[in-house]
Design a protein around this motif. Structure first.
Motif: not given
Length: 493
Positions: A107-112, A180-187, A327-328, A471-483
């Motif tokens: 969510f922080g990286a914009g990959q909603v 899922f809701l927490q990450a978007q601050s929809k609390v 971090l995102g 490390e956060s940026s690397s993790r997001m690139q890895k998971w986003a690419g897989q999905d």
């Protein structure tokens, strides 16, 4: 070279050009950052704390209603809630906590759009985890007897546990949806659901136990119904009002399942080692003389401690959201400052809880029991309860930082060493060898928590937040690419 503070209002003056905080160089700037971070933290934490307290209060209400049926019933339901239910709750919550890292950073990286895929994947994993835990519910009575619990207490507790099996599967839907809701601050919606469900649970307990006289069976029916209402209400909100993050069911949910399982297991181990630690004192206390009074008094203390712990689980979740989002966004200073503010304020709250417990130590047990003997036993344990509440104000917040940053495996190893290699054996020695009873058990376990807290605070002090951003940026690139690849496969199918 440090980016200079920007001119303008207080908020802009504290910000660097990339949106992160600039370096704080004065007390007034530190105060301004503290104020801003406090607002951000509690905007998320307040509804989360309220929601989690409402959820935990359903357990407390169940204990209160059943406790007035008799001492045996109170001990039986306390064992079921604090041992079997807590075991499952901790494991399922931990498995679902992987979503806090991935959804928050995505969510922080914009990959909603990835949040819905992650949630579906977690649903699948947690439903399978529920099947793995099912035998513990079915064979609760023999398991409790094997662990040395009083046969009468174990048999009645086992009957209640079997009746609550439907609630286990609700957790598989509930926890991923919460993350899922927490990450978007929809609390805020979670707070409203928690409040409405708490009222519904109180009404059902009164109807089934006080009016219809169903006893433990009525408590179980109310418990199951309440948990499923919570889960279904959250899912309906996601499907109808979260169109950006929820785009429908996807084959991507089945992609890279094992990698997701590994992260989930690391999260589960970290959290379970914390939650099960306090559960173990109830098991050990069952071997002491006068088990019914010992377990009853301890269960009242752990119930109150659990209520306070749930408050900090809410703050834990809020800190996790703040850390993972920042971090995102690649904001190392905002991450660091949010952590410092959360830890400082949590310590203040913990000290306040200590004062309240010591002032009311001769009275608060009346809420749970009419037995004078139980009330006196609780009063003797009050100071240990207060110290535990201070430590519990710090530890969950640091765990929230760990989840937000993806440090689950490191914290799990620290928990294992401090709790089960040091604290638990020391408690056993003080309780049984030194004959200090339940006070010795609890004191040893406090020592383990204290050691763990100091180690984690030192790690926080030494953390390089710029490295964490990388490390956060690397993790997001890895998971986003897989999905992305998984979605293509799903479309082809």
């Amino acid at each position: 070279m440090e980016t200079p503070l920007l001119n303008g209002g207080d908020g802009n003056r504290l910000k660097a050009e990339n949106g992160d905080y600039a370096e704080v160089k004065s007390i007034s700037e530190a105060a301004a950052v503290f104020k801003e971070e406090t607002g951000k933290l509690w905007k998320i934490a307040t509804p989360l704390v309220f929601n989690i307290v409402c959820q935990y209060a359903t357990n407390s209400l169940t204990n209160i209603f059943v406790g007035h049926l008799g001492e045996l019933e109170l001990s039986a339901i306390s064992i079921s809630m604090s041992v079997i239910n807590t075991f499952a709750f901790g494991f399922m919550l931990g498995m679902g906590s992987a979503l806090e890292t991935l959804c928050g950073q995505a969510f922080g990286a914009g990959q909603v759009h990835m949040l819905g895929v992650y949630m579906q994947r977690s649903w699948i994993i947690l439903l399978l985890s529920s099947l793995v835990l099912l035998p513990i519910y079915v064979f609760a009575a023999p398991v409790l007897k094997f662990l040395g619990q009083d046969p009468d207490v174990a048999n009645l507790s086992g009957q209640f546990t079997i009746l609550t099996i439907p609630s286990l599967f609700s957790l598989a839907i509930n926890f991923p949806t919460q993350k899922f809701l927490q990450a978007q601050s929809k609390v805020n919606v979670m707070a409203w659901i928690g409040f409405i469900v708490l009222i519904e649970h109180a009404v059902l307990l009164w109807l089934f136990i006080a009016v219809l006289g169903w006893g433990l069976r009525g408590a179980a029916v109310a418990f199951n119904f309440t948990r499923w209402v919570t889960a279904i209400a959250q899912v309906v909100y996601v499907f109808v009002w979260c169109k950006d993050a929820w785009t429908g069911f996807s084959w991507a949910a089945f992609n890279e399942m094992w990698a997701f399982v590994r992260l989930s297991i690391a999260s589960a181990v970290m959290l379970c080692l914390e939650i099960w630690y306090m559960m173990s004192i109830t098991l050990l206390a069952g071997h002491l003389p006068n088990a019914v009074i010992t377990i009853g008094s301890l269960s009242i203390c752990t119930n109150i401690n659990g209520l306070q712990f749930m408050i900090f689980i809410g703050i834990n979740a809020a800190v996790s959201v703040r850390v993972s989002n920042e971090l995102g966004l690649q904001h190392p200073r905002a991450t660091k400052y949010s952590v410092f503010v959360a830890v400082f304020q949590s310590i203040i709250i913990g000290l306040l809880c200590l004062v309240i417990i010591l002032i009311t130590k001769d009275h608060f047990a009346i809420i749970y029991t009419d037995s004078k003997e139980l009330q006196q036993a609780v009063s003797k344990l009050a100071w240990l309860l207060g110290v535990t509440m201070v430590l519990n104000s710090i530890q969950p917040v640091i765990s929230g930082v760990a989840v937000g940053g993806g440090w689950q495996a490191t914290v799990a190893n620290i928990n294992l060493a401090c709790y089960y290699v040091f604290g638990l054996p020391l408690g056993y020695i003080l309780g049984y060898v030194a004959h200090l009873g339940v006070m010795g058990l609890w004191s040893g376990m406090i020592a383990g928590t204290l050691l763990q807290t100091f180690i984690l605070l030192f790690i926080l002090y030494k953390t390089n937040w710029n490295k964490e951003v990388e490390e956060s940026s690397s993790r997001m690139q890895k998971w986003a690419g897989q999905d992305i690849n998984a979605d293509k496969i799903g479309d082809d199918i």
